[in-house]
Design a protein around this motif. Structure first.
Motif, PDB file in Angstrom:
ATOM      1  N   HIS A  66      -5.468  -4.668  30.689  1.00 32.38           N
ATOM      2  CA  HIS A  66      -4.423  -5.682  30.552  1.00 32.38           C
ATOM      3  C   HIS A  66      -3.084  -4.970  30.507  1.00 32.38           C
ATOM      4  CE1 HIS A  66      -5.792  -4.618  26.485  1.00 32.38           C
ATOM      5  NE2 HIS A  66      -4.536  -4.753  26.130  1.00 32.38           N
ATOM      6  N   GLY A  67      -2.008  -5.714  30.690  1.00 37.12           N
ATOM      7  CA  GLY A  67      -0.691  -5.099  30.815  1.00 37.12           C
ATOM      8  C   GLY A  67      -0.028  -4.733  29.505  1.00 37.12           C
ATOM      9  N   LEU A  68       0.115  -5.671  28.600  1.00 38.71           N
ATOM     10  CA  LEU A  68       0.860  -5.451  27.365  1.00 38.71           C
ATOM     11  C   LEU A  68      -0.063  -4.909  26.283  1.00 38.71           C
ATOM     12  CD1 LEU A  68       3.639  -5.781  26.068  1.00 38.71           C
ATOM     13  CD2 LEU A  68       2.921  -8.048  25.334  1.00 38.71           C
ATOM     14  N   THR A  69       0.339  -3.820  25.680  1.00 45.13           N
ATOM     15  CA  THR A  69      -0.443  -3.248  24.590  1.00 45.13           C
ATOM     16  C   THR A  69       0.430  -3.171  23.340  1.00 45.13           C
ATOM     17  OG1 THR A  69       0.145  -0.977  25.184  1.00 45.13           O
ATOM     18  CG2 THR A  69      -1.889  -1.869  26.136  1.00 45.13           C
ATOM     19  N   THR A  70      -0.206  -3.089  22.195  1.00 46.17           N
ATOM     20  CA  THR A  70       0.505  -2.910  20.939  1.00 46.17           C
ATOM     21  C   THR A  70       0.345  -1.457  20.494  1.00 46.17           C
ATOM     22  OG1 THR A  70      -1.355  -3.430  19.488  1.00 46.17           O
ATOM     23  CG2 THR A  70      -0.058  -5.303  20.318  1.00 46.17           C
ATOM     24  N   PRO A  71       1.262  -0.968  19.657  1.00 43.26           N
ATOM     25  CA  PRO A  71       1.147   0.431  19.209  1.00 43.26           C
ATOM     26  C   PRO A  71      -0.164   0.752  18.502  1.00 43.26           C
ATOM     27  CG  PRO A  71       3.320  -0.427  18.684  1.00 43.26           C
ATOM     28  CD  PRO A  71       2.493  -1.590  19.178  1.00 43.26           C
ATOM     29  N   LEU A  72      -0.794  -0.239  17.882  1.00 40.79           N
ATOM     30  CA  LEU A  72      -2.030   0.002  17.132  1.00 40.79           C
ATOM     31  C   LEU A  72      -3.292  -0.336  17.920  1.00 40.79           C
ATOM     32  CD1 LEU A  72      -0.865  -1.332  13.663  1.00 40.79           C
ATOM     33  CD2 LEU A  72      -1.045   1.046  14.424  1.00 40.79           C
ATOM     34  N   GLU A  73      -3.130  -0.726  19.167  1.00 39.02           N
ATOM     35  CA  GLU A  73      -4.292  -1.114  19.963  1.00 39.02           C
ATOM     36  C   GLU A  73      -5.294   0.035  20.026  1.00 39.02           C
ATOM     37  OE1 GLU A  73      -5.067  -3.204  24.244  1.00 39.02           O
ATOM     38  OE2 GLU A  73      -3.226  -3.585  23.140  1.00 39.02           O
ATOM     39  N   GLY A  74      -6.546  -0.300  19.775  1.00 48.01           N
ATOM     40  CA  GLY A  74      -7.612   0.700  19.789  1.00 48.01           C
ATOM     41  C   GLY A  74      -7.837   1.365  18.445  1.00 48.01           C
ATOM     42  N   ILE A  75      -6.984   1.073  17.472  1.00 45.91           N
ATOM     43  CA  ILE A  75      -7.156   1.629  16.129  1.00 45.91           C
ATOM     44  C   ILE A  75      -7.924   0.605  15.299  1.00 45.91           C
ATOM     45  CG2 ILE A  75      -5.979   2.387  14.031  1.00 45.91           C
ATOM     46  CD1 ILE A  75      -3.724   3.409  15.855  1.00 45.91           C
ATOM     47  N   ALA A  76      -9.006   1.040  14.704  1.00 39.23           N
ATOM     48  CA  ALA A  76      -9.867   0.133  13.945  1.00 39.23           C
ATOM     49  C   ALA A  76      -9.133  -0.476  12.755  1.00 39.23           C
ATOM     50  CB  ALA A  76     -11.101   0.869  13.454  1.00 39.23           C
ATOM     51  N   ALA A  77      -9.521  -1.679  12.408  1.00 35.55           N
ATOM     52  CA  ALA A  77      -8.964  -2.358  11.240  1.00 35.55           C
ATOM     53  C   ALA A  77      -9.209  -1.518   9.991  1.00 35.55           C
ATOM     54  CB  ALA A  77      -9.601  -3.733  11.079  1.00 35.55           C
ATOM     55  N   ASP A  78      -8.266  -1.590   9.070  1.00 31.42           N
ATOM     56  CA  ASP A  78      -8.377  -0.947   7.762  1.00 31.42           C
ATOM     57  C   ASP A  78      -8.078  -2.030   6.730  1.00 31.42           C
ATOM     58  OD1 ASP A  78      -8.513   0.842   5.648  1.00 31.42           O
ATOM     59  OD2 ASP A  78      -6.483   1.606   5.966  1.00 31.42           O
ATOM     60  N   PRO A  79      -9.028  -2.973   6.561  1.00 29.74           N
ATOM     61  CA  PRO A  79      -8.727  -4.149   5.740  1.00 29.74           C
ATOM     62  C   PRO A  79      -8.602  -3.857   4.253  1.00 29.74           C
ATOM     63  CG  PRO A  79     -11.013  -4.200   6.467  1.00 29.74           C
ATOM     64  CD  PRO A  79     -10.365  -3.017   7.139  1.00 29.74           C
ATOM     65  N   PHE A  80      -7.804  -4.712   3.600  1.00 30.09           N
ATOM     66  CA  PHE A  80      -7.712  -4.662   2.147  1.00 30.09           C
ATOM     67  C   PHE A  80      -9.107  -4.847   1.561  1.00 30.09           C
ATOM     68  CE2 PHE A  80      -3.389  -6.369   3.140  1.00 30.09           C
ATOM     69  CZ  PHE A  80      -2.664  -5.291   2.649  1.00 30.09           C
ATOM     70  N   GLN A  81      -9.381  -4.106   0.496  1.00 28.83           N
ATOM     71  CA  GLN A  81     -10.669  -4.197  -0.184  1.00 28.83           C
ATOM     72  C   GLN A  81     -10.524  -5.040  -1.446  1.00 28.83           C
ATOM     73  OE1 GLN A  81     -13.475  -2.945   1.293  1.00 28.83           O
ATOM     74  NE2 GLN A  81     -12.001  -2.558   2.935  1.00 28.83           N
ATOM     75  N   PRO A  82     -11.588  -5.704  -1.880  1.00 31.35           N
ATOM     76  CA  PRO A  82     -11.498  -6.509  -3.105  1.00 31.35           C
ATOM     77  C   PRO A  82     -10.944  -5.692  -4.262  1.00 31.35           C
ATOM     78  CG  PRO A  82     -13.599  -6.896  -2.010  1.00 31.35           C
ATOM     79  CD  PRO A  82     -12.926  -5.743  -1.289  1.00 31.35           C
ATOM     80  N   GLY A  83      -9.969  -6.251  -4.956  1.00 28.49           N
ATOM     81  CA  GLY A  83      -9.355  -5.581  -6.093  1.00 28.49           C
ATOM     82  C   GLY A  83      -8.235  -4.623  -5.744  1.00 28.49           C
ATOM     83  N   GLU A  84      -8.061  -4.326  -4.454  1.00 26.71           N
ATOM     84  CA  GLU A  84      -6.990  -3.425  -4.032  1.00 26.71           C
ATOM     85  C   GLU A  84      -5.630  -4.095  -4.237  1.00 26.71           C
ATOM     86  OE1 GLU A  84      -5.450  -1.207   0.083  1.00 26.71           O
ATOM     87  OE2 GLU A  84      -7.445  -2.116   0.011  1.00 26.71           O
ATOM     88  N   ALA A  85      -4.656  -3.325  -4.706  1.00 30.07           N
ATOM     89  CA  ALA A  85      -3.297  -3.853  -4.864  1.00 30.07           C
ATOM     90  C   ALA A  85      -2.714  -4.132  -3.475  1.00 30.07           C
ATOM     91  CB  ALA A  85      -2.424  -2.855  -5.603  1.00 30.07           C
ATOM     92  N   ILE A  86      -2.136  -5.315  -3.316  1.00 29.76           N
ATOM     93  CA  ILE A  86      -1.557  -5.725  -2.042  1.00 29.76           C
ATOM     94  C   ILE A  86      -0.044  -5.807  -2.221  1.00 29.76           C
ATOM     95  CG2 ILE A  86      -1.425  -7.558  -0.312  1.00 29.76           C
ATOM     96  CD1 ILE A  86      -4.356  -8.258  -1.087  1.00 29.76           C
ATOM     97  N   PRO A  87       0.713  -5.005  -1.468  1.00 30.19           N
ATOM     98  CA  PRO A  87       2.175  -5.038  -1.594  1.00 30.19           C
ATOM     99  C   PRO A  87       2.749  -6.408  -1.236  1.00 30.19           C
ATOM    100  CG  PRO A  87       1.461  -3.102  -0.354  1.00 30.19           C
ATOM    101  CD  PRO A  87       0.264  -3.994  -0.508  1.00 30.19           C
ATOM    102  N   ALA A  88       3.854  -6.735  -1.896  1.00 25.97           N
ATOM    103  CA  ALA A  88       4.529  -8.005  -1.638  1.00 25.97           C
ATOM    104  C   ALA A  88       6.029  -7.748  -1.518  1.00 25.97           C
ATOM    105  CB  ALA A  88       4.234  -8.993  -2.759  1.00 25.97           C
ATOM    106  N   PRO A  89       6.591  -7.873  -0.343  1.00 22.02           N
ATOM    107  CA  PRO A  89       5.956  -8.154   0.936  1.00 22.02           C
ATOM    108  C   PRO A  89       5.261  -6.906   1.485  1.00 22.02           C
ATOM    109  CG  PRO A  89       8.282  -7.774   1.297  1.00 22.02           C
ATOM    110  CD  PRO A  89       8.046  -7.713  -0.199  1.00 22.02           C
ATOM    111  N   LEU A  90       4.588  -7.075   2.627  1.00 26.43           N
ATOM    112  CA  LEU A  90       3.931  -5.950   3.294  1.00 26.43           C
ATOM    113  C   LEU A  90       4.936  -5.241   4.195  1.00 26.43           C
ATOM    114  CD1 LEU A  90       0.671  -7.778   4.387  1.00 26.43           C
ATOM    115  CD2 LEU A  90       0.865  -6.043   2.607  1.00 26.43           C
ATOM    116  N   ARG A  91       4.958  -3.929   4.139  1.00 25.49           N
ATOM    117  CA  ARG A  91       5.786  -3.109   5.038  1.00 25.49           C
ATOM    118  C   ARG A  91       4.815  -2.220   5.799  1.00 25.49           C
ATOM    119  NH1 ARG A  91      10.768  -4.258   3.817  1.00 25.49           N
ATOM    120  NH2 ARG A  91      11.446  -4.684   1.705  1.00 25.49           N
ATOM    121  N   LEU A  92       4.574  -2.576   7.064  1.00 28.29           N
ATOM    122  CA  LEU A  92       3.479  -1.949   7.803  1.00 28.29           C
ATOM    123  C   LEU A  92       3.925  -1.061   8.958  1.00 28.29           C
ATOM    124  CD1 LEU A  92       1.195  -5.106   7.830  1.00 28.29           C
ATOM    125  CD2 LEU A  92       1.015  -3.115   6.324  1.00 28.29           C
ATOM    126  N   ILE A  93       5.060  -1.350   9.588  1.00 28.57           N
ATOM    127  CA  ILE A  93       5.535  -0.520  10.697  1.00 28.57           C
ATOM    128  C   ILE A  93       7.033  -0.296  10.552  1.00 28.57           C
ATOM    129  CG2 ILE A  93       3.698  -1.272  12.276  1.00 28.57           C
ATOM    130  CD1 ILE A  93       5.811  -2.997  13.737  1.00 28.57           C
TER     131      ILE A  93
END
Length: 185
Positions: free
Chosen positions: A7-34
């Motif tokens: 496909h034509g358009l790709t994202t910078p993280l394409e092909g990188i596996a998910a690293d999901p939040f785990q139960p009980g993990e602190a979640i930043p508010a707001p999220l700063r990801l890139i």
């Protein structure tokens, strides 16, 4: 289109596996990801970042968020994804070639099928607010071509983020409509 087809358009993280939040993990508010820097290909004939690139950057940030809740190529290979159904962008100031961008994402609301997210883009050095983006996303069954409830593990991660973001102030741009304001006579 299956993920293994080109496909034509790709994202910078394409092909990188998910690293999901785990139960009980602190979640930043707001999220700063890139934290991208404005490259030459985002600059238009007016000498600043082109309007379409604001959406591109917010889309890349959404992709980073998706990976934190468990949506990646493997998830999409199962026939499900999140689709954007509505977007509102406020362009507040210019970004120029080489400017560092400081992005944040806030989950405003969610239900079994939908996510309401809000992006901010600040200049990475001055802190000036450059743009905001508000989006409504819907969880879809790509084979059926319609919305469908999120599976329990995705729903749990989304609602953990929602709980972490519950104390954040609601941005003033949320829910605004577009139109020409006229004085009432």
């Amino acid at each position: 289109m299956p993920d293994n087809e080109p496909h034509g358009l790709t994202t910078p993280l394409e092909g990188i596996a998910a690293d999901p939040f785990q139960p009980g993990e602190a979640i930043p508010a707001p999220l700063r990801l890139i934290r991208p820097t404005v490259p030459r290909e985002w600059v238009d004939y007016n000498g600043h970042m082109s309007e379409s690139c604001y959406l591109l950057v917010f889309g890349d940030q959404s992709d980073a968020f998706f990976r934190k809740i468990g949506i990646d190529e493997a998830y999409r290979a199962g026939g499900h994804s999140l689709f954007t159904v509505q977007t509102m962008i406020f362009n507040l100031a210019e970004a120029h070639l080489g400017d560092p961008l400081d992005l944040a994402i806030q989950l405003i609301d969610a239900d079994d099928k939908r996510l309401h997210i809000f992006h901010t883009m600040h200049h990475g050095k001055t802190g000036e607010l450059l743009a905001t983006g508000e989006q409504m996303l819907v969880h879809v069954d790509m084979n059926a071509g319609r919305s469908t409830p999120m599976p329990p593990e995705l729903h749990a991660r989304v609602h953990a983020v929602l709980a972490a973001h519950a104390g954040l102030e609601r941005p003033s741009q949320v829910g605004r409509s577009i139109g020409i304001r006229r004085d009432k006579k």
